[in-house]
Write an enzyme that holds these catalytic residues in place. Structure first.
Site, mmCIF file in Angstrom:
data_model
loop_
_atom_site.group_PDB
_atom_site.id
_atom_site.type_symbol
_atom_site.label_atom_id
_atom_site.label_comp_id
_atom_site.label_asym_id
_atom_site.label_seq_id
_atom_site.Cartn_x
_atom_site.Cartn_y
_atom_site.Cartn_z
ATOM 1 N N ARG A 1 0.867 -1.193 0.000
ATOM 2 C CA ARG A 1 0.000 0.000 0.000
ATOM 3 C C ARG A 1 0.896 1.233 0.000
ATOM 4 N NH1 ARG A 1 -3.973 -0.558 4.559
ATOM 5 N NH2 ARG A 1 -4.895 -2.124 3.198
ATOM 6 N N ARG B 1 -2.688 6.313 9.504
ATOM 7 C CA ARG B 1 -2.602 5.857 8.108
ATOM 8 C C ARG B 1 -2.642 7.047 7.132
ATOM 9 N NH1 ARG B 1 -4.630 0.446 7.872
ATOM 10 N NH2 ARG B 1 -3.960 -0.633 9.750
ATOM 11 N N LYS C 1 -4.896 0.487 14.491
ATOM 12 C CA LYS C 1 -4.805 1.461 13.402
ATOM 13 C C LYS C 1 -5.549 2.751 13.738
ATOM 14 C CE LYS C 1 -8.099 -1.326 10.987
ATOM 15 N NZ LYS C 1 -8.436 -2.005 9.761
ATOM 16 N N LYS D 1 -7.193 6.219 11.702
ATOM 17 C CA LYS D 1 -7.489 6.771 10.376
ATOM 18 C C LYS D 1 -7.925 8.232 10.488
ATOM 19 C CE LYS D 1 -8.778 2.300 8.452
ATOM 20 N NZ LYS D 1 -9.829 1.505 7.800
ATOM 21 N N CYS E 1 -14.642 -3.754 -1.522
ATOM 22 C CA CYS E 1 -13.276 -3.990 -1.025
ATOM 23 C C CYS E 1 -12.620 -5.084 -1.878
ATOM 24 C CB CYS E 1 -13.305 -4.400 0.444
ATOM 25 S SG CYS E 1 -13.867 -6.088 0.685
ATOM 26 N N CYS F 1 -7.316 -11.564 0.071
ATOM 27 C CA CYS F 1 -7.492 -11.153 1.463
ATOM 28 C C CYS F 1 -7.795 -12.375 2.330
ATOM 29 C CB CYS F 1 -8.614 -10.127 1.589
ATOM 30 S SG CYS F 1 -8.900 -9.730 3.324
ATOM 31 N N CYS G 1 -16.054 -9.243 4.322
ATOM 32 C CA CYS G 1 -16.134 -9.554 5.754
ATOM 33 C C CYS G 1 -16.489 -8.267 6.475
ATOM 34 C CB CYS G 1 -14.804 -10.146 6.254
ATOM 35 S SG CYS G 1 -13.585 -8.905 6.733
ATOM 36 N N CYS H 1 -13.313 -2.312 5.335
ATOM 37 C CA CYS H 1 -12.474 -1.605 4.357
ATOM 38 C C CYS H 1 -13.303 -0.855 3.307
ATOM 39 C CB CYS H 1 -11.519 -2.576 3.665
ATOM 40 S SG CYS H 1 -10.541 -3.540 4.808
HETATM 41 FE FE1 SF4 Z 1 -10.584 -8.157 3.417
HETATM 42 FE FE2 SF4 Z 1 -12.659 -7.773 4.992
HETATM 43 FE FE3 SF4 Z 1 -11.116 -5.687 4.331
HETATM 44 FE FE4 SF4 Z 1 -12.684 -6.787 2.523
HETATM 45 S S1 SF4 Z 1 -13.367 -5.722 4.418
HETATM 46 S S2 SF4 Z 1 -10.521 -6.268 2.220
HETATM 47 S S3 SF4 Z 1 -12.648 -8.924 3.074
HETATM 48 S S4 SF4 Z 1 -10.502 -7.438 5.549
#
Ligand code: SF4
Length: 573
Positions: free
Chosen positions: A87, A156, A220, A222, A441, A447, A486, A490
């Site tokens: 990143r 971040r 983290k 942000k 995401c 991931c 998940c 993100c």
């Molecule tokens: Fe991975 Fe969950 Fe982030 Fe999506 S929201 S990138 S599945 S950690």
């Protein structure tokens, strides 16, 4: 207040009696060095040693493996196909044409040929093998970008409303984002030693992190700035946020927001998504001091025992805003004034051509899922590369995973237009307003936390929803939709009017009722739905919305007003 303060300190001591193993890993890492160098030099595996896998996040990279190939690799008795996500920090999302060209080349040479634009205005490269990791990070630094603190328990990439050329206020806000970024960046020389062949500091023990100390932050952190009426950074989803206050065309100061965060864990009621509190106003010159004060508050009071409860949102929830404000005064003599009025109208980006007062043109490019790539009949990555070769202005990564090609002169505009046409680049204004306001995401295959697809699947689900929208005449109605693999947040799905969070392959929880402007979370509507069920659930609600909505009423507001959500439906879980 003194008594309350004492009680809180006692409570915190108890909470932090048993620090999590990650705290020990940070403490023993010699300011983030660990054994990363040794791990990188081990030719017998494509992975790093376990503790280094945690430490390397502070350097801006994650170890991953290709889950699509997992079974086949096992059958062949091979270790998983490990690779690394890198990143790249880009404060405010602003990059030069040369930086763009260099990132494009690195994606082709060392990664999977895609340039991923993240939801935090950063670049991401995927699929970098361990043997290429150091070279790639070195080359990123050669182009005057870096990766330090792009991940890990630190501040971040600092976001701000896209396009500093939109107005003098936007330009000023970008400078503030850069100042915060510089001030809150870790000072350790480990980054230079490991990736840039910097000279080793003898023993490392003399080094200090003036702001972070050797434990860095509990989790983290942000930071984002938004310039109303556009909330394109989703400012209230951040630990620390600033809302620009403008009077008579001048930036006078900021409303401070704290305690936002989107992540939660299924089945763990102690975790939740949270919209930040707007806690007060301060004059613009204090922005770096206020940033430091909030970070120090979290450093000193965050939960270091339970990582799932370690973000600032839990600290604020546990200790309360009165204590928070008192600590801002105690540590940095900051006294907040009452928050000033502001109004957000949208979370989205501008697409197509706009002209600023200085006579320059800006082109907002829609990048679905933030994945800039070439595919059959749509060569967006090539188009942007060709533009970068002649462009004199800048590229701006937006918080919605899109790209603004900024500062195009009147004379260059026809050439840029013809390149976009030559490579069949889609005009964002020509697609449905649902797709325009979509975020996904990365999720599978790389991931390790993903339960379900997101970036690879959302476009085709949107195709299906568009059939419904066409039927109900809603293609030109802005509705936000976000999907994550998940609940780690993100893609900021809890702030979408239609939120989909993966539970298992092909199965999602459906969340409805968030605002279109990013100040209200959605709530759980139905659990564990497959595609057919998602469409079957959405169809009657969209139909009802098309018939019974009020003037200018957004979908999320309609869902709430029409009582589609169960009275006990909970937000943010
Ligand atoms: Fe991975 Fe969950 Fe982030 Fe999506 S929201 S990138 S599945 S950690």
């Amino acid at each position: 207040m003194l008594e309350t303060g004492k009680k809180i300190m006692e409570m915190e001591k108890k909470i932090n009696l048993q620090p999590s193993p990650n705290e020990g890993a940070k403490e023993n890492s010699n300011y983030l060095r660990g054994t990363i160098k040794e791990s990188l030099n081990d030719p017998l595996t494509g992975a790093l040693r376990e503790e280094d896998q945690f430490l390397i996040k502070f350097h801006g990279t994650y170890q991953q493996y290709d889950r699509d190939l997992e079974d086949e690799r096992k059958r062949q008795k091979l270790e998983p196909l490990y690779s690394f996500l890198i990143r790249v920090r880009v404060p405010g999302g602003v990059a030069t044409p040369q930086q763009w060209l260099d990132m494009d080349k690195l994606a082709d040479t060392y990664a999977d040929q895609e340039i991923k634009l993240t939801t935090r205005q950063a670049f991401q490269l995927h699929g970098v093998l361990k043997r290429n990791l150091k070279t790639t990070i070195k080359k990123i630094n050669d182009t005057l970008l870096d990766t330090i603190a792009a991940c890990g328990d630190v501040n971040r990439n600092v976001m701000c409303s896209a396009n500093p050329f939109e107005s003098p206020v936007h330009a000023e806000v970008l400078e503030d984002a850069k100042r915060i970024s510089t001030h809150l960046t870790p000072q350790t020389n480990a980054y230079h030693e490991i990736w840039l062949d910097g000279k080793l500091i003898e023993g490392g023990e003399k080094e200090e992190e003036p702001l972070y100390g050797k434990f860095y932050l509990p989790r983290k952190f942000k930071t984002a700035i938004a310039v109303p009426p556009r909330n394109d950074t989703d400012v209230l989803s951040n630990d620390l946020g600033f809302i620009a206050i403008v009077e008579n065309g001048q930036l006078i100061g900021y409303n401070l927001t704290v305690g936002g965060g989107m992540a939660f864990t299924f089945g763990n009621a102690a975790t939740f998504a949270r919209v930040a509190d707007v806690v007060g106003y301060f004059p613009k010159d204090d922005i770096v001091k206020v940033s430091e004060a909030v970070l120090v508050f979290q450093r000193d009071h965050g939960n270091r025992s339970e990582r799932k409860n370690a973000r600032l949102k839990y600290t604020i929830d546990r200790l309360g805003l009165d204590f928070f404000k008192q600590e801002l005064f105690n540590t940095h003599a900051i006294v907040l004034q009452p928050a000033k009025d502001y109004k957000f109208e949208t979370l989205g980006d501008k697409y197509g051509w706009t002209k600023s007062e200085d006579g320059f043109w800006h082109y907002g490019l829609f990048v679905e899922g933030g994945k800039l790539t070439d595919k059959k009949g749509y060569l967006a990555k090539t188009a942007v590369r060709e533009i970068a070769k002649i462009h004199q202005g800048t590229f701006i990564l937006t918080g919605n995973q899109n790209l603004v090609i900024a500062q195009i002169s009147e004379s260059l505009k026809p050439t840029v237009e013809s390149i976009l046409k030559q490579y069949s680049v889609i005009d964002g204004n020509s697609i449905s307003l649902l797709r325009q306001n979509s975020i996904a995401c990365a999720a599978l295959p790389l991931c390790g936390l993903a339960f379900a697809e997101a970036e690879r699947y959302l476009p085709s689900l949107v195709d299906q929803i568009e059939v419904l929208l066409a039927e109900y005449n809603l293609l030109e109605t802005p509705i936000s939709i976000r999907m994550t693999g998940c609940p780690n947040g993100c893609g900021r799905a809890p702030l979408a009017e239609i939120g989909l969070i993966g539970k298992a392959p092909g199965v999602y929880n459906l969340y409805l009722g968030a605002s279109f402007t990013g100040n209200r979370l959605n709530k759980l509507y139905k659990e564990t739905l497959n595609e057919d069920q998602i469409l079957a659930e959405l169809s009657p609600i969209l139909k009802d919305y098309s018939i019974n909505r009020l003037d200018n009423e957004h979908f999320g507001d309609f869902v709430l007003r029409s009582n589609y959500l169960h009275p006990n439906a909970t937000e943010g879980i």
